[in-house]
Design a protein around this motif. Structure first.
Motif, PDB file in Angstrom:
ATOM      1  N   LYS A   1       0.818  -1.210   0.000  1.00  9.08           N
ATOM      2  CA  LYS A   1       0.000   0.000   0.000  1.00  9.08           C
ATOM      3  C   LYS A   1       0.855   1.264   0.000  1.00  9.08           C
ATOM      4  CE  LYS A   1      -4.153  -1.938   2.134  1.00  9.08           C
ATOM      5  NZ  LYS A   1      -5.066  -1.910   3.305  1.00  9.08           N
ATOM      6  N   THR A   2       2.014   1.213   0.666  1.00  5.73           N
ATOM      7  CA  THR A   2       2.905   2.376   0.694  1.00  5.73           C
ATOM      8  C   THR A   2       3.427   2.697  -0.701  1.00  5.73           C
ATOM      9  OG1 THR A   2       3.597   1.923   2.963  1.00  5.73           O
ATOM     10  CG2 THR A   2       5.051   3.323   1.643  1.00  5.73           C
ATOM     11  N   VAL A   3       3.853   1.670  -1.422  1.00  2.00           N
ATOM     12  CA  VAL A   3       4.341   1.888  -2.783  1.00  2.00           C
ATOM     13  C   VAL A   3       3.203   2.322  -3.691  1.00  2.00           C
ATOM     14  CG1 VAL A   3       5.424   0.798  -4.783  1.00  2.00           C
ATOM     15  CG2 VAL A   3       6.250   0.270  -2.496  1.00  2.00           C
ATOM     16  N   ASP A   4       2.021   1.755  -3.497  1.00  2.00           N
ATOM     17  CA  ASP A   4       0.858   2.154  -4.291  1.00  2.00           C
ATOM     18  C   ASP A   4       0.564   3.637  -4.108  1.00  2.00           C
ATOM     19  OD1 ASP A   4      -1.426   2.066  -5.867  1.00  2.00           O
ATOM     20  OD2 ASP A   4      -2.699   1.414  -4.211  1.00  2.00           O
ATOM     21  N   ASN A   5       0.571   4.104  -2.872  1.00  3.32           N
ATOM     22  CA  ASN A   5       0.292   5.516  -2.600  1.00  3.32           C
ATOM     23  C   ASN A   5       1.358   6.432  -3.183  1.00  3.32           C
ATOM     24  OD1 ASN A   5      -2.035   4.904  -1.162  1.00  3.32           O
ATOM     25  ND2 ASN A   5      -0.972   4.797   0.798  1.00  3.32           N
ATOM     26  N   ALA A   6       2.582   5.951  -3.239  1.00  2.00           N
ATOM     27  CA  ALA A   6       3.683   6.784  -3.725  1.00  2.00           C
ATOM     28  C   ALA A   6       3.786   6.809  -5.246  1.00  2.00           C
ATOM     29  CB  ALA A   6       5.011   6.290  -3.148  1.00  2.00           C
ATOM     30  N   PHE A   7       3.129   5.860  -5.921  1.00  2.00           N
ATOM     31  CA  PHE A   7       3.337   5.701  -7.356  1.00  2.00           C
ATOM     32  C   PHE A   7       2.997   6.955  -8.147  1.00  2.00           C
ATOM     33  CE2 PHE A   7       1.777   4.702 -11.618  1.00  2.00           C
ATOM     34  CZ  PHE A   7       2.879   4.071 -12.141  1.00  2.00           C
ATOM     35  N   SER A   8       1.896   7.602  -7.800  1.00  2.00           N
ATOM     36  CA  SER A   8       1.448   8.746  -8.593  1.00  2.00           C
ATOM     37  C   SER A   8       2.120  10.041  -8.172  1.00  2.00           C
ATOM     38  CB  SER A   8      -0.074   8.905  -8.471  1.00  2.00           C
ATOM     39  OG  SER A   8      -0.428   9.159  -7.126  1.00  2.00           O
ATOM     40  N   GLU A   9       2.984   9.968  -7.189  1.00  2.91           N
ATOM     41  CA  GLU A   9       3.675  11.165  -6.708  1.00  2.91           C
ATOM     42  C   GLU A   9       5.170  11.031  -6.958  1.00  2.91           C
ATOM     43  OE1 GLU A   9       1.877  13.574  -5.649  1.00  2.91           O
ATOM     44  OE2 GLU A   9      -0.029  12.506  -5.433  1.00  2.91           O
ATOM     45  N   GLU A  10       5.825  12.177  -7.119  1.00  2.00           N
ATOM     46  CA  GLU A  10       7.270  12.148  -7.309  1.00  2.00           C
ATOM     47  C   GLU A  10       7.998  11.717  -6.041  1.00  2.00           C
ATOM     48  OE1 GLU A  10       8.498  12.245 -10.118  1.00  2.00           O
ATOM     49  OE2 GLU A  10       6.875  13.104 -11.285  1.00  2.00           O
ATOM     50  N   THR A  11       7.259  11.628  -4.918  1.00  2.00           N
ATOM     51  CA  THR A  11       7.885  11.194  -3.675  1.00  2.00           C
ATOM     52  C   THR A  11       8.389   9.761  -3.751  1.00  2.00           C
ATOM     53  OG1 THR A  11       5.680  10.618  -2.846  1.00  2.00           O
ATOM     54  CG2 THR A  11       6.562  12.753  -2.193  1.00  2.00           C
ATOM     55  N   ILE A  12       7.959   9.014  -4.761  1.00  2.00           N
ATOM     56  CA  ILE A  12       8.451   7.646  -4.892  1.00  2.00           C
ATOM     57  C   ILE A  12       9.969   7.631  -5.066  1.00  2.00           C
ATOM     58  CG2 ILE A  12       8.263   7.411  -7.421  1.00  2.00           C
ATOM     59  CD1 ILE A  12       7.139   4.571  -6.859  1.00  2.00           C
ATOM     60  N   TYR A  13      10.524   8.704  -5.638  1.00  2.00           N
ATOM     61  CA  TYR A  13      11.963   8.756  -5.857  1.00  2.00           C
ATOM     62  C   TYR A  13      12.734   9.019  -4.567  1.00  2.00           C
ATOM     63  CZ  TYR A  13      10.528   8.895 -10.716  1.00  2.00           C
ATOM     64  OH  TYR A  13       9.950   8.594 -11.923  1.00  2.00           O
ATOM     65  N   ASP A  14      12.022   9.354  -3.499  1.00  2.00           N
ATOM     66  CA  ASP A  14      12.668   9.558  -2.206  1.00  2.00           C
ATOM     67  C   ASP A  14      12.761   8.264  -1.409  1.00  2.00           C
ATOM     68  OD1 ASP A  14      12.898  12.309  -2.711  1.00  2.00           O
ATOM     69  OD2 ASP A  14      10.875  12.693  -1.936  1.00  2.00           O
ATOM     70  N   ILE A  15      12.134   7.207  -1.899  1.00  2.00           N
ATOM     71  CA  ILE A  15      12.153   5.932  -1.191  1.00  2.00           C
ATOM     72  C   ILE A  15      13.579   5.380  -1.160  1.00  2.00           C
ATOM     73  CG2 ILE A  15      11.456   3.507  -1.338  1.00  2.00           C
ATOM     74  CD1 ILE A  15       8.765   4.430  -2.372  1.00  2.00           C
ATOM     75  N   SER A  16      14.027   4.969   0.020  1.00  2.00           N
ATOM     76  CA  SER A  16      15.351   4.370   0.144  1.00  2.00           C
ATOM     77  C   SER A  16      15.311   3.012   0.851  1.00  2.00           C
ATOM     78  CB  SER A  16      16.291   5.313   0.916  1.00  2.00           C
ATOM     79  OG  SER A  16      15.768   5.602   2.192  1.00  2.00           O
ATOM     80  N   ASP A  17      14.216   2.722   1.535  1.00  2.00           N
ATOM     81  CA  ASP A  17      14.071   1.448   2.225  1.00  2.00           C
ATOM     82  C   ASP A  17      14.122   0.308   1.209  1.00  2.00           C
ATOM     83  OD1 ASP A  17      12.373  -0.899   3.248  1.00  2.00           O
ATOM     84  OD2 ASP A  17      12.633   0.286   5.075  1.00  2.00           O
ATOM     85  N   GLN A  18      15.009  -0.633   1.417  1.00  2.00           N
ATOM     86  CA  GLN A  18      15.208  -1.706   0.440  1.00  2.00           C
ATOM     87  C   GLN A  18      13.998  -2.623   0.325  1.00  2.00           C
ATOM     88  OE1 GLN A  18      17.647  -2.312  -1.894  1.00  2.00           O
ATOM     89  NE2 GLN A  18      18.156  -0.199  -1.304  1.00  2.00           N
ATOM     90  N   ASN A  19      13.237  -2.787   1.402  1.00  2.00           N
ATOM     91  CA  ASN A  19      12.023  -3.597   1.300  1.00  2.00           C
ATOM     92  C   ASN A  19      10.981  -2.914   0.426  1.00  2.00           C
ATOM     93  OD1 ASN A  19      12.673  -5.911   2.783  1.00  2.00           O
ATOM     94  ND2 ASN A  19      12.286  -4.869   4.726  1.00  2.00           N
ATOM     95  N   LEU A  20      10.898  -1.578   0.517  1.00  3.14           N
ATOM     96  CA  LEU A  20       9.976  -0.846  -0.349  1.00  3.14           C
ATOM     97  C   LEU A  20      10.418  -0.944  -1.808  1.00  3.14           C
ATOM     98  CD1 LEU A  20       9.192   2.393   1.702  1.00  3.14           C
ATOM     99  CD2 LEU A  20       7.625   0.538   1.158  1.00  3.14           C
TER     100      LEU A  20
END
Length: 241
Positions: free
Chosen positions: A99-118
Motif C-alpha cells: 500500500k505504501t508503494v501504491d500511494n507513492a506511485f502517482s507522486e514524485e515522492t516515490i523517488y525519495d524511497i530508500s528502504d530496500q524492502n519498499l
C-alpha cells in the motif's frame, strides 16, 4: 518480510526467469525531465491496440499504459494473493509495504524511497505489470528493473537541457531559473533512484532505443516505435494478419 517477495516471485505462476516463461510483450519508457513520456505512451497504447484487433483472435488484445488506476489494480490483486496465499505477512507488513508503494506511485515522492524492502516491493509490482503483457510502463525505473527480460522494448527519451528548460517554462509557467532548478532536481532524483534500485547509474545500453525528443515530433517517435516492434516481431506485420 525479508523472504516475502522472494517467495512470492518464485511462486507466481506466470514468471520463471530460468525457463524463459515470462509473458509479454511490454514496453518501458524512461525520460529526462521535460520530455513527455505520458503523451507517447497514450498514443502508442491506442495504435498498438488497433494492431492487435486486426488479428483473428481478439481476446485480451488491448494495450494499456500504466497509470495510477492500473498500478493500483495490480497492487490490489497482489494484496489478495498475499492474504489468501499464505505468504509471509506477519503483522501485515507485506500488505503495508504494498500500500505504501501504491500511494507513492502517482507522486514524485516515490523517488525519495530508500528502504530496500519498499524498493523490492516496487520491483515485484513492476514485474507483475510486465507479466500481464501489452503494458506500457512509464518511469519508476522499470526499464532497468526489466532489462534482462525478453519480449520487450526499453525506450529512453532525452533532449538538450536548454530545450527542456524552455519547454518546462512554457508548460509550468515558470521563470528560467525555476525551470532549470526543476529539471536539475528531477533528473538527480530519478538518477539517484535508479542507483538505489540496481546499485549503479543507468547506461545507454540499458535501453534498446534512445530518441532525441527535441528534434522529433510525437507521431514520428510513435511510428518509429511501431516499426521497431514489428521488426523485432513483438507485434505482427500488417501482412501477417
Amino acid at each position: 518480510m525479508d523472504n516475502f517477495f522472494n517467495n512470492y516471485l518464485q511462486n507466481y505462476r506466470h514468471m520463471n526467469f530460468e525457463t524463459g516463461d515470462f509473458p509479454g510483450p511490454f514496453i518501458t519508457i524512461s525520460r529526462q525531465a521535460g520530455c513527455s513520456a505520458k503523451r507517447i505512451a497514450i498514443k502508442l497504447s491506442k495504435i498498438l491496440t488497433g494492431y492487435s484487433y486486426m488479428s483473428d483472435t481478439k481476446t485480451d488484445a488491448d494495450w494499456k499504459w500504466v497509470d495510477k488506476e492500473v498500478f493500483s489494480q495490480v497492487v490490489d490483486e497482489m494484496i489478495t494473493e498475499v492474504v489468501e496465499g499464505g505468504y509471509d505477512n506477519e503483522k501485515g507488513d507485506a500488505v503495508k509495504f504494498l500500500k505504501t508503494v501504491d500511494n507513492a506511485f502517482s507522486e514524485e515522492t516515490i523517488y525519495d524511497i530508500s528502504d530496500q524492502n519498499l524498493i523490492l516491493t516496487l520491483k515485484g509490482i513492476i514485474c507483475r505489470l510486465a507479466c500481464q503483457g501489452r503494458t506500457i510502463i512509464v518511469g519508476r525505473s522499470a526499464g532497468v528493473i526489466l532489462k534482462n527480460v525478453p519480449n520487450k522494448l526499453n525506450i529512453r527519451l532525452e533532449a538538450p537541457i536548454d530545450w527542456r528548460i524552455n519547454r518546462v517554462m512554457q508548460i509550468k509557467d515558470l521563470t528560467r531559473a525555476e525551470a532549470e532548478k526543476f529539471i536539475v532536481e528531477m533528473d538527480e532524483k530519478r538518477d539517484s533512484f535508479i542507483e538505489k534500485v540496481i546499485g549503479r547509474k543507468a547506461e545507454n545500453n540499458d535501453f534498446d532505443v534512445i530518441f532525441n525528443y527535441a528534434s522529433l515530433e510525437d507521431d514520428l517517435i510513435v511510428d518509429s516505435i511501431v516499426n521497431i516492434l514489428r521488426n523485432m516481431q513483438i507485434i505482427a506485420r500488417l501482412n501477417d494478419y
